[in-house]
Write a protein that holds these residues in place. Structure first.
Motif, PDB file in Angstrom:
ATOM      1  N   VAL A  20      17.086  15.922 -19.375  1.00 29.33           N
ATOM      2  CA  VAL A  20      18.535  15.826 -19.586  1.00 29.33           C
ATOM      3  C   VAL A  20      19.239  15.598 -18.246  1.00 29.33           C
ATOM      4  CG1 VAL A  20      20.566  17.007 -20.510  1.00 29.33           C
ATOM      5  CG2 VAL A  20      18.301  17.467 -21.489  1.00 29.33           C
ATOM      6  N   PHE A  21      20.092  14.573 -18.189  1.00 27.48           N
ATOM      7  CA  PHE A  21      20.880  14.300 -16.976  1.00 27.48           C
ATOM      8  C   PHE A  21      22.339  14.055 -17.335  1.00 27.48           C
ATOM      9  CE2 PHE A  21      16.648  12.605 -15.847  1.00 27.48           C
ATOM     10  CZ  PHE A  21      16.428  13.254 -14.646  1.00 27.48           C
ATOM     11  N   LEU A  22      23.237  14.408 -16.418  1.00 25.92           N
ATOM     12  CA  LEU A  22      24.587  13.850 -16.444  1.00 25.92           C
ATOM     13  C   LEU A  22      24.489  12.532 -15.704  1.00 25.92           C
ATOM     14  CD1 LEU A  22      26.799  16.861 -15.246  1.00 25.92           C
ATOM     15  CD2 LEU A  22      26.207  16.223 -17.583  1.00 25.92           C
ATOM     16  N   THR A  23      25.136  11.511 -16.208  1.00 21.64           N
ATOM     17  CA  THR A  23      25.081  10.220 -15.510  1.00 21.64           C
ATOM     18  C   THR A  23      26.468   9.603 -15.431  1.00 21.64           C
ATOM     19  OG1 THR A  23      24.726   8.917 -17.518  1.00 21.64           O
ATOM     20  CG2 THR A  23      22.751   9.733 -16.401  1.00 21.64           C
ATOM     21  N   LYS A  24      26.633   8.722 -14.440  1.00 20.08           N
ATOM     22  CA  LYS A  24      27.865   7.946 -14.296  1.00 20.08           C
ATOM     23  C   LYS A  24      27.465   6.592 -13.737  1.00 20.08           C
ATOM     24  CE  LYS A  24      32.512   9.033 -12.983  1.00 20.08           C
ATOM     25  NZ  LYS A  24      33.409   9.841 -12.163  1.00 20.08           N
ATOM     26  N   ASN A  25      27.918   5.513 -14.366  1.00 19.33           N
ATOM     27  CA  ASN A  25      27.552   4.201 -13.841  1.00 19.33           C
ATOM     28  C   ASN A  25      28.584   3.727 -12.821  1.00 19.33           C
ATOM     29  OD1 ASN A  25      29.683   3.169 -15.290  1.00 19.33           O
ATOM     30  ND2 ASN A  25      28.460   1.901 -16.656  1.00 19.33           N
ATOM     31  N   ASN A  26      28.345   2.555 -12.230  1.00 16.51           N
ATOM     32  CA  ASN A  26      29.214   2.046 -11.165  1.00 16.51           C
ATOM     33  C   ASN A  26      30.569   1.604 -11.685  1.00 16.51           C
ATOM     34  OD1 ASN A  26      27.106   0.216 -12.218  1.00 16.51           O
ATOM     35  ND2 ASN A  26      28.249  -1.363 -11.167  1.00 16.51           N
ATOM     36  N   LYS A  27      30.763   1.577 -13.020  1.00 15.84           N
ATOM     37  CA  LYS A  27      32.081   1.259 -13.587  1.00 15.84           C
ATOM     38  C   LYS A  27      32.836   2.531 -13.956  1.00 15.84           C
ATOM     39  CE  LYS A  27      29.569  -1.712 -15.969  1.00 15.84           C
ATOM     40  NZ  LYS A  27      29.099  -2.378 -17.175  1.00 15.84           N
ATOM     41  N   GLY A  28      32.254   3.698 -13.643  1.00 12.43           N
ATOM     42  CA  GLY A  28      32.947   4.961 -13.865  1.00 12.43           C
ATOM     43  C   GLY A  28      32.746   5.557 -15.239  1.00 12.43           C
ATOM     44  N   GLU A  29      31.877   4.949 -16.065  1.00 15.15           N
ATOM     45  CA  GLU A  29      31.598   5.523 -17.388  1.00 15.15           C
ATOM     46  C   GLU A  29      30.566   6.639 -17.246  1.00 15.15           C
ATOM     47  OE1 GLU A  29      31.688   1.784 -20.352  1.00 15.15           O
ATOM     48  OE2 GLU A  29      30.489   1.505 -18.554  1.00 15.15           O
ATOM     49  N   SER A  30      30.796   7.739 -17.966  1.00 13.23           N
ATOM     50  CA  SER A  30      29.913   8.909 -17.863  1.00 13.23           C
ATOM     51  C   SER A  30      29.240   9.190 -19.193  1.00 13.23           C
ATOM     52  CB  SER A  30      30.715  10.149 -17.485  1.00 13.23           C
ATOM     53  OG  SER A  30      31.474   9.905 -16.345  1.00 13.23           O
ATOM     54  N   ALA A  31      28.056   9.754 -19.144  1.00 14.05           N
ATOM     55  CA  ALA A  31      27.353  10.135 -20.367  1.00 14.05           C
ATOM     56  C   ALA A  31      26.228  11.095 -20.049  1.00 14.05           C
ATOM     57  CB  ALA A  31      26.781   8.902 -21.062  1.00 14.05           C
ATOM     58  N   ILE A  32      25.878  11.872 -21.058  1.00 13.57           N
ATOM     59  CA  ILE A  32      24.613  12.610 -21.031  1.00 13.57           C
ATOM     60  C   ILE A  32      23.530  11.612 -21.418  1.00 13.57           C
ATOM     61  CG2 ILE A  32      23.250  14.366 -22.257  1.00 13.57           C
ATOM     62  CD1 ILE A  32      25.250  15.752 -20.606  1.00 13.57           C
ATOM     63  N   VAL A  33      22.457  11.582 -20.649  1.00 11.40           N
ATOM     64  CA  VAL A  33      21.344  10.676 -20.950  1.00 11.40           C
ATOM     65  C   VAL A  33      20.074  11.509 -21.056  1.00 11.40           C
ATOM     66  CG1 VAL A  33      19.889   8.855 -19.974  1.00 11.40           C
ATOM     67  CG2 VAL A  33      22.367   8.607 -19.958  1.00 11.40           C
ATOM     68  N   LEU A  34      19.263  11.191 -22.052  1.00 16.29           N
ATOM     69  CA  LEU A  34      17.961  11.841 -22.227  1.00 16.29           C
ATOM     70  C   LEU A  34      16.877  10.817 -21.921  1.00 16.29           C
ATOM     71  CD1 LEU A  34      18.627  13.639 -25.644  1.00 16.29           C
ATOM     72  CD2 LEU A  34      18.975  14.525 -23.349  1.00 16.29           C
ATOM     73  N   LEU A  35      16.116  11.066 -20.856  1.00 16.35           N
ATOM     74  CA  LEU A  35      15.016  10.173 -20.492  1.00 16.35           C
ATOM     75  C   LEU A  35      13.715  10.738 -21.041  1.00 16.35           C
ATOM     76  CD1 LEU A  35      15.514   9.286 -16.706  1.00 16.35           C
ATOM     77  CD2 LEU A  35      16.516   8.187 -18.706  1.00 16.35           C
ATOM     78  N   SER A  36      12.782   9.853 -21.330  1.00 14.76           N
ATOM     79  CA  SER A  36      11.455  10.304 -21.747  1.00 14.76           C
ATOM     80  C   SER A  36      10.758  10.990 -20.581  1.00 14.76           C
ATOM     81  CB  SER A  36      10.621   9.108 -22.205  1.00 14.76           C
ATOM     82  OG  SER A  36       9.278   9.516 -22.377  1.00 14.76           O
ATOM     83  N   ALA A  37      10.084  12.105 -20.882  1.00 14.77           N
ATOM     84  CA  ALA A  37       9.354  12.841 -19.849  1.00 14.77           C
ATOM     85  C   ALA A  37       7.999  12.210 -19.547  1.00 14.77           C
ATOM     86  CB  ALA A  37       9.155  14.292 -20.292  1.00 14.77           C
ATOM     87  N   GLU A  38       7.641  11.189 -20.325  1.00 12.86           N
ATOM     88  CA  GLU A  38       6.349  10.524 -20.143  1.00 12.86           C
ATOM     89  C   GLU A  38       6.488   9.487 -19.030  1.00 12.86           C
ATOM     90  OE1 GLU A  38       3.654   7.476 -22.756  1.00 12.86           O
ATOM     91  OE2 GLU A  38       5.077   8.766 -23.807  1.00 12.86           O
ATOM     92  N   LEU A  39       5.673   9.593 -17.989  1.00 13.68           N
ATOM     93  CA  LEU A  39       5.768   8.660 -16.868  1.00 13.68           C
ATOM     94  C   LEU A  39       5.448   7.249 -17.351  1.00 13.68           C
ATOM     95  CD1 LEU A  39       3.968  10.813 -14.149  1.00 13.68           C
ATOM     96  CD2 LEU A  39       6.428  10.421 -14.388  1.00 13.68           C
ATOM     97  N   GLY A  40       6.313   6.285 -17.030  1.00 16.86           N
ATOM     98  CA  GLY A  40       6.088   4.907 -17.442  1.00 16.86           C
ATOM     99  C   GLY A  40       6.672   4.568 -18.801  1.00 16.86           C
ATOM    100  N   ASN A  41       7.309   5.543 -19.461  1.00 16.04           N
ATOM    101  CA  ASN A  41       8.012   5.273 -20.721  1.00 16.04           C
ATOM    102  C   ASN A  41       9.507   5.199 -20.394  1.00 16.04           C
ATOM    103  OD1 ASN A  41       9.406   5.421 -23.142  1.00 16.04           O
ATOM    104  ND2 ASN A  41       7.970   6.857 -24.078  1.00 16.04           N
ATOM    105  N   TYR A  42      10.114   4.021 -20.595  1.00 15.88           N
ATOM    106  CA  TYR A  42      11.502   3.814 -20.168  1.00 15.88           C
ATOM    107  C   TYR A  42      12.493   3.877 -21.324  1.00 15.88           C
ATOM    108  CZ  TYR A  42       9.277   3.028 -15.842  1.00 15.88           C
ATOM    109  OH  TYR A  42       8.523   3.244 -14.726  1.00 15.88           O
ATOM    110  N   SER A  43      12.076   4.402 -22.472  1.00 15.40           N
ATOM    111  CA  SER A  43      13.036   4.585 -23.547  1.00 15.40           C
ATOM    112  C   SER A  43      13.941   5.767 -23.184  1.00 15.40           C
ATOM    113  CB  SER A  43      12.319   4.844 -24.877  1.00 15.40           C
ATOM    114  OG  SER A  43      11.530   5.998 -24.779  1.00 15.40           O
ATOM    115  N   PHE A  44      15.191   5.697 -23.599  1.00 16.56           N
ATOM    116  CA  PHE A  44      16.118   6.793 -23.324  1.00 16.56           C
ATOM    117  C   PHE A  44      17.156   6.846 -24.432  1.00 16.56           C
ATOM    118  CE2 PHE A  44      18.039   3.073 -21.430  1.00 16.56           C
ATOM    119  CZ  PHE A  44      19.388   3.209 -21.663  1.00 16.56           C
ATOM    120  N   ARG A  45      17.859   7.965 -24.504  1.00 20.63           N
ATOM    121  CA  ARG A  45      18.890   8.126 -25.529  1.00 20.63           C
ATOM    122  C   ARG A  45      20.221   8.448 -24.884  1.00 20.63           C
ATOM    123  NH1 ARG A  45      17.977  12.032 -30.012  1.00 20.63           N
ATOM    124  NH2 ARG A  45      16.962  13.469 -28.570  1.00 20.63           N
ATOM    125  N   LYS A  46      21.284   7.932 -25.478  1.00 17.22           N
ATOM    126  CA  LYS A  46      22.650   8.232 -25.045  1.00 17.22           C
ATOM    127  C   LYS A  46      23.570   7.985 -26.224  1.00 17.22           C
ATOM    128  CE  LYS A  46      23.770   3.576 -23.596  1.00 17.22           C
ATOM    129  NZ  LYS A  46      24.288   3.236 -24.933  1.00 17.22           N
TER     130      LYS A  46
END
Ligand SMILES: [Zn+2]
Length: 126
Positions: A20-46
């Motif tokens: 679980v991370f708090l995130t903010k992109n370079n356009k100022g949009e914020s979201a909670i993002v859930l990244l896969s804990a599996e190394l090399g798996n780039y699926s995520f949820r928001k």
């Protein structure tokens, strides 16, 4: 079970197979993002209402201590967390903050393991 830990406050960032991370992109949009804990798996949820796009530079922030998780002194495009693997061994995990860039590095005393299609991009940083 692997556990992911904030390098700043040592709080637990993972629940089962997601981090679980708090995130903010370079356009100022914020979201909670859930990244896969599996190394090399780039699926995520928001949330579907958040429009992060390919190429966005996303800041990853610890949801417990609110510190920025930049991989300081390594590369501005990488974030860093700690991981304790199922054998109790600690590693530093670094991954790209650029959406769509697939590279992850697991760094321990034994060396660097790299994952993802773009793993060569930052391999000279270690
Ligand atoms: Zn923290």
């Amino acid at each position: 079970m692997k556990n992911y830990i904030c390098p700043k406050c040592n709080g637990y960032l993972s629940i089962d197979n997601e981090i679980v991370f708090l995130t903010k992109n370079n356009k100022g949009e914020s979201a909670i993002v859930l990244l896969s804990a599996e190394l090399g798996n780039y699926s995520f949820r928001k949330n579907d209402n958040v429009d992060f796009e390919e190429g966005d530079h996303v800041n990853f922030i610890c949801p417990i201590c609110y510190e920025n998780l930049n991989a300081e002194n390594v590369d501005d495009n990488l974030a860093c967390v700690k991981m304790i693997d199922s054998n109790g061994k600690a590693k530093k995990i670094m991954f790209s903050k650029v959406l769509g860039e697939k590279c992850t590095y697991a760094i321990s005393d034994e060396g660097v393991d790299s994952f993802g299609d773009n793993k060569d991009t930052y391999s000279n940083r270690f």
